[in-house]
Write a protein that holds these residues in place. Structure first.
Motif, mmCIF file in Angstrom:
data_model
loop_
_atom_site.group_PDB
_atom_site.id
_atom_site.type_symbol
_atom_site.label_atom_id
_atom_site.label_comp_id
_atom_site.label_asym_id
_atom_site.label_seq_id
_atom_site.Cartn_x
_atom_site.Cartn_y
_atom_site.Cartn_z
ATOM 1 N N ASN A 17 -37.539 -26.102 75.082
ATOM 2 C CA ASN A 17 -37.685 -26.550 73.693
ATOM 3 C C ASN A 17 -36.599 -27.545 73.313
ATOM 4 O OD1 ASN A 17 -40.056 -25.292 72.884
ATOM 5 N ND2 ASN A 17 -39.007 -23.356 72.552
ATOM 6 N N THR A 24 -43.890 -33.640 71.456
ATOM 7 C CA THR A 24 -44.938 -32.763 71.975
ATOM 8 C C THR A 24 -44.798 -32.694 73.494
ATOM 9 O OG1 THR A 24 -46.533 -34.551 72.287
ATOM 10 C CG2 THR A 24 -46.524 -33.446 70.123
ATOM 11 N N LYS A 36 -54.205 -31.408 74.118
ATOM 12 C CA LYS A 36 -52.956 -31.067 73.440
ATOM 13 C C LYS A 36 -52.475 -29.729 73.986
ATOM 14 C CE LYS A 36 -53.351 -34.620 70.803
ATOM 15 N NZ LYS A 36 -52.928 -35.825 71.435
ATOM 16 N N LYS A 38 -49.483 -26.482 74.202
ATOM 17 C CA LYS A 38 -48.445 -25.740 73.474
ATOM 18 C C LYS A 38 -47.907 -24.634 74.361
ATOM 19 C CE LYS A 38 -49.795 -26.417 68.714
ATOM 20 N NZ LYS A 38 -50.111 -25.829 67.447
ATOM 21 N N LYS A 40 -45.123 -21.261 73.897
ATOM 22 C CA LYS A 40 -44.242 -20.528 72.986
ATOM 23 C C LYS A 40 -43.993 -19.132 73.538
ATOM 24 C CE LYS A 40 -47.907 -18.866 69.971
ATOM 25 N NZ LYS A 40 -48.419 -18.756 68.631
ATOM 26 N N SER A 52 -51.236 -22.757 75.725
ATOM 27 C CA SER A 52 -52.601 -23.065 75.317
ATOM 28 C C SER A 52 -52.846 -24.563 75.402
ATOM 29 C CB SER A 52 -52.869 -22.575 73.894
ATOM 30 O OG SER A 52 -52.079 -23.275 72.983
ATOM 31 N N ASN A 86 -56.475 -20.308 76.034
ATOM 32 C CA ASN A 86 -55.172 -19.663 75.907
ATOM 33 C C ASN A 86 -54.842 -18.897 77.176
ATOM 34 O OD1 ASN A 86 -54.754 -20.388 73.106
ATOM 35 N ND2 ASN A 86 -56.386 -18.950 72.666
#
Length: 157
Positions: A17, A24, A36, A38, A40, A52, A86
């Motif tokens: 991070n 992004t 796109k 992600k 986390k 995801s 996901n």
């Protein structure tokens, strides 16, 4: 997972991070696609993180000439090809000496896409059973998975 191993996972996620610096994942890895991504930390499980991706594409590249422009725009907003997938990246108790495992979290309602992603996960997990090294950080593992996901030809699905 040992406490040290758990801290290592948390530190690697924090480092990832930090390296993103507000960008992004696509910008960070210089990826130019309709996908796109992600990543986390999983709030419900200590030894995992969530990954995801979303793919969205309008099937109409051009307008239908007989229709007015505002109707064309209206139609395009509702007729899109969308996929959201996901994953969970689960870390074993003896991580970093054993590789994390990618697990599909949500069912995919498209048979071809589901089959392709299942194959990608199996290949990815199987490859690391034999080729894993503790030097591979989360960032690199995520990049390897992204490279596999980008190779899918979503427009033909």
């Amino acid at each position: 997972m040992s406490h040290n191993s758990e801290r290592r996972v948390v530190r690697m996620l924090e480092l990832f991070n930090t390296n993103l610096q507000g960008r992004t994942i696509e910008e960070y890895f210089n990826i130019n696609t309709n996908i796109k991504f992600k990543l986390k930390k999983n709030q419900h499980k200590e030894r995992s993180c969530l990954f995801s991706f979303k793919y969205e594409e309008s099937p109409f590249m051009y307008s239908i000439f007989e229709l007015p422009q505002d109707i064309n725009r209206y139609i395009k907003t509702y007729i899109k090809r969308k996929y959201t997938v996901n994953f969970e990246l689960a870390f074993p108790t003896d991580y970093p000496f054993k590789p994390p495992q990618w697990v599909l979290q949500t069912p995919i309602n498209h048979k071809q896409l589901s089959e392709q992603i299942t194959i990608i996960i199996k290949k990815h997990n199987h490859k690391y059973i034999h080729d894993w090294s503790p030097w591979i950080i989360i960032e690199k593992d995520v990049l390897f998975m992204i490279e596999s996901l980008i190779e899918i030809n979503y427009s033909k699905i």
